[in-house]
Design an enzyme around this catalytic site. Structure first.
Site, PDB file in Angstrom:
ATOM      1  N   GLU A  87       0.846  -1.200   0.000  1.00  0.00           N
ATOM      2  CA  GLU A  87       0.000   0.000   0.000  1.00  0.00           C
ATOM      3  C   GLU A  87       0.880   1.249   0.000  1.00  0.00           C
ATOM      4  OE1 GLU A  87      -2.799   0.047   3.247  1.00  0.00           O
ATOM      5  OE2 GLU A  87      -3.835   1.809   2.441  1.00  0.00           O
ATOM      6  N   ASN A 107     -12.451  -1.125  -0.820  1.00  0.00           N
ATOM      7  CA  ASN A 107     -11.722  -1.734   0.294  1.00  0.00           C
ATOM      8  C   ASN A 107     -12.365  -1.293   1.604  1.00  0.00           C
ATOM      9  OD1 ASN A 107      -9.163  -2.814   1.750  1.00  0.00           O
ATOM     10  ND2 ASN A 107      -9.323  -0.691   2.447  1.00  0.00           N
ATOM     11  N   GLU A 108     -12.650  -2.232   2.461  1.00  0.00           N
ATOM     12  CA  GLU A 108     -13.252  -1.924   3.772  1.00  0.00           C
ATOM     13  C   GLU A 108     -14.321  -0.829   3.589  1.00  0.00           C
ATOM     14  OE1 GLU A 108     -10.360  -1.481   6.949  1.00  0.00           O
ATOM     15  OE2 GLU A 108      -9.681  -3.546   6.665  1.00  0.00           O
ATOM     16  N   TYR A 141      -6.739  -9.024  11.342  1.00  0.00           N
ATOM     17  CA  TYR A 141      -5.462  -8.669  11.954  1.00  0.00           C
ATOM     18  C   TYR A 141      -5.356  -9.294  13.342  1.00  0.00           C
ATOM     19  CZ  TYR A 141      -4.412  -5.470   8.178  1.00  0.00           C
ATOM     20  OH  TYR A 141      -4.115  -4.952   6.940  1.00  0.00           O
ATOM     21  N   GLU A 165      -6.174  -9.155   3.533  1.00  0.00           N
ATOM     22  CA  GLU A 165      -5.325  -8.467   4.515  1.00  0.00           C
ATOM     23  C   GLU A 165      -5.292  -9.343   5.751  1.00  0.00           C
ATOM     24  OE1 GLU A 165      -6.008  -4.293   5.378  1.00  0.00           O
ATOM     25  OE2 GLU A 165      -6.554  -3.917   3.282  1.00  0.00           O
ATOM     26  N   GLN A 183       2.125  -6.157   5.533  1.00  0.00           N
ATOM     27  CA  GLN A 183       2.321  -5.815   4.146  1.00  0.00           C
ATOM     28  C   GLN A 183       3.743  -6.197   3.753  1.00  0.00           C
ATOM     29  OE1 GLN A 183       1.058  -1.829   3.153  1.00  0.00           O
ATOM     30  NE2 GLN A 183      -0.897  -2.050   4.204  1.00  0.00           N
TER      31      GLN A 183
END
Ligand code: AHR
Length: 530
Positions: free
Chosen positions: A46, A193-194, A260, A317, A366
């Protein structure tokens, strides 16, 4: 005979939680059904902190050795990982990215503000051409995330035409003017995204409508075929998945899931990435195992509308997210990477491999300098992280067939372990964490690969793998590699780059189809037989 004795031992194994010494795994090598899609081993890059700028891209005029502006050290290290796909430009950044800012002469590109990540100035010197050239240099598939939150269907459609049309349109000719004659093949394409959060704070119904609208204009030009990925939820919001599947399931190839791993009690106190104790280690691993729950539950919701599992779950992610390193810009999400994080990677990959029927794409967050990175850089220095080594060891599973396996592993329980699960309504009937995590696979040449992790912080484990349904007689020479360290918080630094790295492992035996070895505490092993 040895096989018989081991089987008798398995049958009488005591179930008491105090016995950690032996784990027996049965692998049914003749019952493979699903391929472990190589795209589970994808990366995410990103525009965030030093992920792109300084980490990958330094520009052709930099003093840091580079090839066409990409730092040579990082490029060569990434090439070793056989990365199948890289997701770009975000993340949250994607929903405020306008692709026209990142084409044409670099010194004429506009400067914008990266409002999500540190309010820094984005000079757009890394844009579409730079990303797609990186993909070529890495021999990887690009995964583009399109702007739904602040963009339009028309802007998105134009971007696809610019990249993929081989005819004589203005946009295709603009691409040529900017130095690229041939169109690129673009397969993976994220529509937002999200979208429930940084991507626009939408409701599920509103996003489902927008998804339907945007995906209509994600056109296939010149034989290119777009694989459409809808923006899914993080963690446990299953009604989002249910709504999207009901309203638009037949218009998508995949729906994403973000997860996450947070060792600390919550987003405000995620815990440190260095100098942590065994309790924080345990909580990190416990949180990592929750991924299985989330994949299972989202997949169950998808089954209702898609029982044949045509639509994939893209865990695009994932990884550990800790507090930022002291002295760094908190918006840059810089953290160290330890032996604990290597185990979080191996556990997560094992879980995704085990869901090969539904999970066919994933991206660790990432690639460089951000969150659970493969590589950390500082000016012209570079260090490979323990997580890098796990990805290197797990390459053997890419596109191999998943072999069903059954393990009688004990669970390791630490006092107070409830605290790590309080954010979620999860399976509380299973305290602790499995001590042994594993993946078994068979590649196209008929070689069987095993990755085995011992999560126990203080005890080694005796492991036996009983391989059924296929005759194997030899451990593949030099295939055994072990990643471990003196402590769970051991890290690699610019002064000590090889503190945590894999070493040759030659202490396994294969007799009568049973592979046996002792695996040290907090370690990851890969080994192959044929
Ligand atoms: O990976 C960092 C951020 O985490 C991404 O930009 C966003 O999608 C997620 O919230």
């Amino acid at each position: 005979m040895k096989k018989l004795l081991v089987l008798i031992a398995v049958a009488f194994l005591p179930l008491s939680a105090t016995v950690f010494a032996q784990t027996n795994i049965i692998v049914n090598a003749d019952q493979a059904e699903y391929k472990i899609n190589e795209h589970i081993y994808g990366q995410f890059a990103e525009h965030l902190g030093r992920g792109i700028y300084g980490g990958i891209w330094v520009g052709p005029d930099s003093d840091i050795p580079n090839k066409e502006g990409y730092r040579t050290d990082v490029l060569e290290a990434l090439q070793e990982l056989d990365i199948p796909n890289v997701r770009w430009p975000g993340g949250c950044f994607a929903d405020e990215y306008h692709w026209r800012d990142g084409i044409g002469p670099r010194d004429e590109r506009p400067v914008r503000i990266n409002t999500h990540w540190g309010m820094v100035e984005e000079d757009n010197s890394f844009g579409t051409h730079e990303f797609l050239r990186l993909a070529e240099l890495l021999d990887t598939e690009p995964y583009i995330s399109a702007n739904v939150g602040s963009g339009t269907p028309s802007e998105m459609k134009d971007w696809i035409e610019y990249m993929t049309y081989d005819g004589d349109s203005d946009l295709a000719n603009l691409r040529r003017e900017n130095g690229r004659e041939e169109p690129w093949d673009i397969k993976f394409f994220g529509i937002g995204n999200e979208s429930w959060g940084c991507g626009g704070n939408m409701t599920a119904d509103y996003y489902a409508d927008l998804y339907r609208q945007f995906q209509t204009f994600a056109k296939n030009y010149s034989g290119n075929e777009i694989y459409k990925i809808a923006s899914g939820w993080s963690d446990d919001r299953y009604d989002w998945t249910e709504t999207l599947m009901r309203e638009a399931g037949w218009m998508m190839d995949a729906i994403s899931l973000h997860y996450y791993t947070i060792p600390g009690p919550g987003w405000g106190n995620k815990g440190p990435s260095t100098d942590f104790d065994v309790d924080m280690y345990y909580k990190g691993l416990k949180a990592a195992f929750l991924l299985d729950e989330f994949i299972t539950e989202h997949s169950n919701r998808m089954d209702k509308y898609d029982p044949n599992k045509r639509v994939n779950l893209a865990v695009d992610e994932w990884g550990i997210w800790t507090d930022p390193l002291a002295g760094t810009n908190p918006g840059f999400l810089e953290q160290q990477n330890s032996m604990r994080d290597a185990l979080i990677a191996s556990i997560s990959l094992d879980i995704m491999n085990s869901h090969a029927d539904r999970v066919r794409l994933a991206n660790i967050a990432q690639m460089v300098n951000v969150l659970q990175a493969m590589i950390l850089t500082d000016d012209d220095e570079m260090v490979l992280t323990p997580t890098y080594h796990v990805f290197h060891m797990y390459k053997v599973h890419q596109n191999s067939m998943l072999l069903p396996s059954h393990s009688d592993t004990e669970r390791f329980v630490r006092e107070g372990d409830e605290s790590v699960v309080r954010r979620f309504d999860i399976r509380r009937d299973e305290p602790g964490i499995p001590i042994i995590s594993t993946t078994a696979s068979e590649d196209e040449e008929g070689v069987l690969h095993f990755t085995v992790s011992n999560t126990h912080p203080t005890e080694s484990q005796e492991v036996s793998i009983d391989i059924r349904g296929k005759n194997v007689s030899t451990i593949v020479r030099n295939s055994g590699r072990l990643l471990t360290a003196s402590s769970v918080d051991a890290i690699n630094t610019f002064d000590n780059t090889e503190n945590v790295k894999p070493v040759a492992f030659n202490d396994a035996e294969l007799e009568d189809g049973i592979l046996t070895f002792e695996i040290p505490k907090h370690s990851v092993l890969v080994i192959s037989v044929e």
